[in-house]
Structure formats: C-alpha cells, structure tokens
Design a protein around this motif. Structure first.
Motif, PDB file in Angstrom:
ATOM      1  N   ASN A   1      -6.744   0.498  -5.009  1.00  0.00           N
ATOM      2  CA  ASN A   1      -6.997  -0.464  -4.373  1.00  0.00           C
ATOM      3  C   ASN A   1      -6.719  -1.935  -6.233  1.00  0.00           C
ATOM      4  OD1 ASN A   1      -8.758   0.644  -6.257  1.00  0.00           O
ATOM      5  ND2 ASN A   1     -10.110  -1.234  -5.659  1.00  0.00           N
ATOM      6  N   GLU A   2      -6.821  -1.598  -7.222  1.00  0.00           N
ATOM      7  CA  GLU A   2      -6.434  -2.292  -8.071  1.00  0.00           C
ATOM      8  C   GLU A   2      -4.477  -1.927  -8.888  1.00  0.00           C
ATOM      9  OE1 GLU A   2      -8.333  -0.617 -12.309  1.00  0.00           O
ATOM     10  OE2 GLU A   2     -10.124  -0.669 -11.035  1.00  0.00           O
TER      11      GLU A   2
ATOM     12  N   VAL B   1      -2.761  -2.311  -6.017  1.00  0.00           N
ATOM     13  CA  VAL B   1      -2.431  -2.761  -5.120  1.00  0.00           C
ATOM     14  C   VAL B   1      -2.180  -4.140  -5.384  1.00  0.00           C
ATOM     15  CG1 VAL B   1      -2.683  -4.022  -2.388  1.00  0.00           C
ATOM     16  CG2 VAL B   1      -1.921  -0.925  -3.126  1.00  0.00           C
ATOM     17  N   ASP B   2      -3.749  -4.506  -5.673  1.00  0.00           N
ATOM     18  CA  ASP B   2      -4.209  -6.444  -6.312  1.00  0.00           C
ATOM     19  C   ASP B   2      -3.140  -7.036  -7.288  1.00  0.00           C
ATOM     20  OD1 ASP B   2      -5.599  -6.815  -4.628  1.00  0.00           O
ATOM     21  OD2 ASP B   2      -7.778  -5.164  -6.540  1.00  0.00           O
ATOM     22  N   ARG B   3      -2.395  -5.692  -8.288  1.00  0.00           N
ATOM     23  CA  ARG B   3      -1.390  -6.076  -8.997  1.00  0.00           C
ATOM     24  C   ARG B   3      -0.218  -6.712  -8.676  1.00  0.00           C
ATOM     25  NH1 ARG B   3      -2.188  -3.577 -15.127  1.00  0.00           N
ATOM     26  NH2 ARG B   3      -4.378  -3.366 -14.968  1.00  0.00           N
TER      27      ARG B   3
ATOM     28  N   VAL C   1      -8.858  -1.351   1.747  1.00  0.00           N
ATOM     29  CA  VAL C   1      -7.649  -1.356   1.010  1.00  0.00           C
ATOM     30  C   VAL C   1      -6.726  -2.167   1.469  1.00  0.00           C
ATOM     31  CG1 VAL C   1      -5.601  -1.131  -0.700  1.00  0.00           C
ATOM     32  CG2 VAL C   1      -8.149   0.221  -1.213  1.00  0.00           C
TER      33      VAL C   1
ATOM     34  N   CYS D   1       0.515  -1.121  -0.358  1.00  0.00           N
ATOM     35  CA  CYS D   1      -0.314  -0.526   0.333  1.00  0.00           C
ATOM     36  C   CYS D   1       0.703   1.508   0.375  1.00  0.00           C
ATOM     37  CB  CYS D   1      -1.108   0.402   1.602  1.00  0.00           C
ATOM     38  SG  CYS D   1      -1.986  -1.382   1.091  1.00  0.00           S
TER      39      CYS D   1
ATOM     40  N   SER E   1      -8.341  -5.431   2.751  1.00  0.00           N
ATOM     41  CA  SER E   1      -8.274  -6.863   1.925  1.00  0.00           C
ATOM     42  C   SER E   1      -6.987  -6.845   1.802  1.00  0.00           C
ATOM     43  CB  SER E   1      -9.134  -6.150   0.499  1.00  0.00           C
ATOM     44  OG  SER E   1      -8.513  -7.059  -0.131  1.00  0.00           O
ATOM     45  N   THR E   2      -6.037  -6.132   1.883  1.00  0.00           N
ATOM     46  CA  THR E   2      -4.512  -6.444   1.227  1.00  0.00           C
ATOM     47  C   THR E   2      -3.720  -7.958   2.142  1.00  0.00           C
ATOM     48  OG1 THR E   2      -3.595  -4.317   0.223  1.00  0.00           O
ATOM     49  CG2 THR E   2      -1.668  -5.640   1.476  1.00  0.00           C
TER      50      THR E   2
ATOM     51  N   GLN F   1      -5.299 -11.225   2.473  1.00  0.00           N
ATOM     52  CA  GLN F   1      -4.543 -12.227   1.346  1.00  0.00           C
ATOM     53  C   GLN F   1      -3.214 -12.314   1.473  1.00  0.00           C
ATOM     54  OE1 GLN F   1      -5.428 -10.843  -2.749  1.00  0.00           O
ATOM     55  NE2 GLN F   1      -6.773  -9.293  -1.889  1.00  0.00           N
TER      56      GLN F   1
ATOM     57  N   LEU G   1      -0.426  -7.660  -5.406  1.00  0.00           N
ATOM     58  CA  LEU G   1      -0.079  -8.484  -4.189  1.00  0.00           C
ATOM     59  C   LEU G   1      -0.094 -10.043  -4.878  1.00  0.00           C
ATOM     60  CD1 LEU G   1      -3.693  -7.977  -2.549  1.00  0.00           C
ATOM     61  CD2 LEU G   1      -1.359  -7.206  -1.983  1.00  0.00           C
TER      62      LEU G   1
END
Length: 200
Positions: free
Chosen positions: A86-87, A89-91, A129, A73, A132-133, A136, A93
C-alpha cells in the motif's frame, strides 16, 4: 480498425521475474526487475509517450488511439521493494494521476490499465489496495478500462474486482466451456453476474 496502443513506464527500473510475456508485450526493458527502495520517487518524462499518442490520434482519430498503462499495483507487486504494497503504490499514484490528467486533456476517450496481478494470489489478497488505488484514479474523470489478463480471476476476487470504480473490465476467458478445463471466468459471471453499469 483496432485501437492503437501506446505504452509507458513510470519509474526507472528493470524486469526479470513473473509475467515475462506481459513485459515483453509492453516493450519494457528485459531481464531486469523494478527496484523501488526506501523513499523512492518518480520523475517520469512523459514526452515521448505523449508524442506517440498524439501521432496516433492524428492518424487514427482521438476515438481510436487508446493508451495502455501498466497498473500501479502490478508494477509494485512485481518489483523489488522494501515498503509494504500500500505504501509503495501510494507513492506512485500522484504520477499516475498526473498522466491520466494529461491524457484527459488530450481528449483520450479512455485509458486501458493492465493489472495482470489481479489473477494471482497476491493480487486477490490486496482488495483494500486496489479499491483505494482505483477510487483515486477514477476521480481524475478519465474512463478506465481495467484489464485483468493472462488468467482467470479467483472466485474470492471476482465479486470485488467487478465493483471497482472503472468504466470497463476486460477479462480473459481461459479454458474451454464444457471441457475438463472449463472456463472459470464464464462460470464466475454466471454465478455472480456482471454490473450493468460497466462494459465487459
């Protein structure tokens, strides 16, 4: 003996703006800002990092060689990007998950993940964010010590930060108790408590 600290950068990029001392402390390239544009992807080479960690484990023992990572983050919040937080960070993870699994396999007792952005307004506003991070990342099974450094957490952030699914939370105790610049972190712990299932 203090734990050895190993550092890793997950994406190519640069650094220039906020928290210069943070990036200086973790030995990233200076004077540049990470650029996460469009459909960026990470292609990290963990070998040098893992080799340093293995050497540290041989010298100090596996229980004292604790790796340290820049949090996803914070990395994204300090980057130049055209994607929502969020997008972006999702990439990152899957890459973080891959590295945590390798650290787990090497027998690391935990990993320290630095998220100094949690002490900023942008970090405090990104509760979903972070939740969720870290849900996971915690699923990998390697205990996480979440490091919130360089300032106090905001009162609005403290209650949810201490509930993130991590094994330990490291907080900075800024200010001097009893002075005009009191210790906000200590006040937050007194007001909200600290979870008994986590290490402070």
């Amino acid at each position: 003996m203090a734990p050895a600290v190993c550092y890793v950068m997950l994406c190519s990029g640069s650094i220039l703006t906020l928290l210069h001392h943070f990036f200086a402390a973790v030995a990233l390239p200076f004077g540049q800002v990470p650029e996460l544009e469009g459909d960026f992807s990470c292609k990290p080479n963990f070998n040098p990092f893992l080799e340093r960690l293995t050497r540290a484990q041989q010298v100090l023992g596996k229980d004292k060689a604790i790796p340290l990572l820049i949090g996803p983050c914070t990395y994204v919040l300090l980057s130049k990007r055209d994607l929502p937080l969020n997008e972006a960070v999702d990439r990152l993870l899957p890459t973080y998950g891959q590295l945590l699994r390798q650290l787990h396999t090497l027998g690391c007792p935990e990993v320290q993940i630095l998220e100094p952005s949690l002490t900023t307004d942008a970090g405090a506003a990104a509760q979903a964010v972070y939740e969720s991070t870290y849900t996971q990342l915690a699923a990998v099974g390697l205990p996480i010590n979440l490091v919130c450094c360089y300032d106090d957490l905001a009162e609005s952030a403290y209650p949810w930060v201490v509930q993130l699914p991590v094994a330990a939370i490291s907080l900075d105790f800024c200010g001097v108790p009893g002075s005009a610049a009191g210790n906000t972190t200590l006040q937050l712990i007194r007001k909200f408590g600290f979870p008994s299932n986590k290490r402070l």
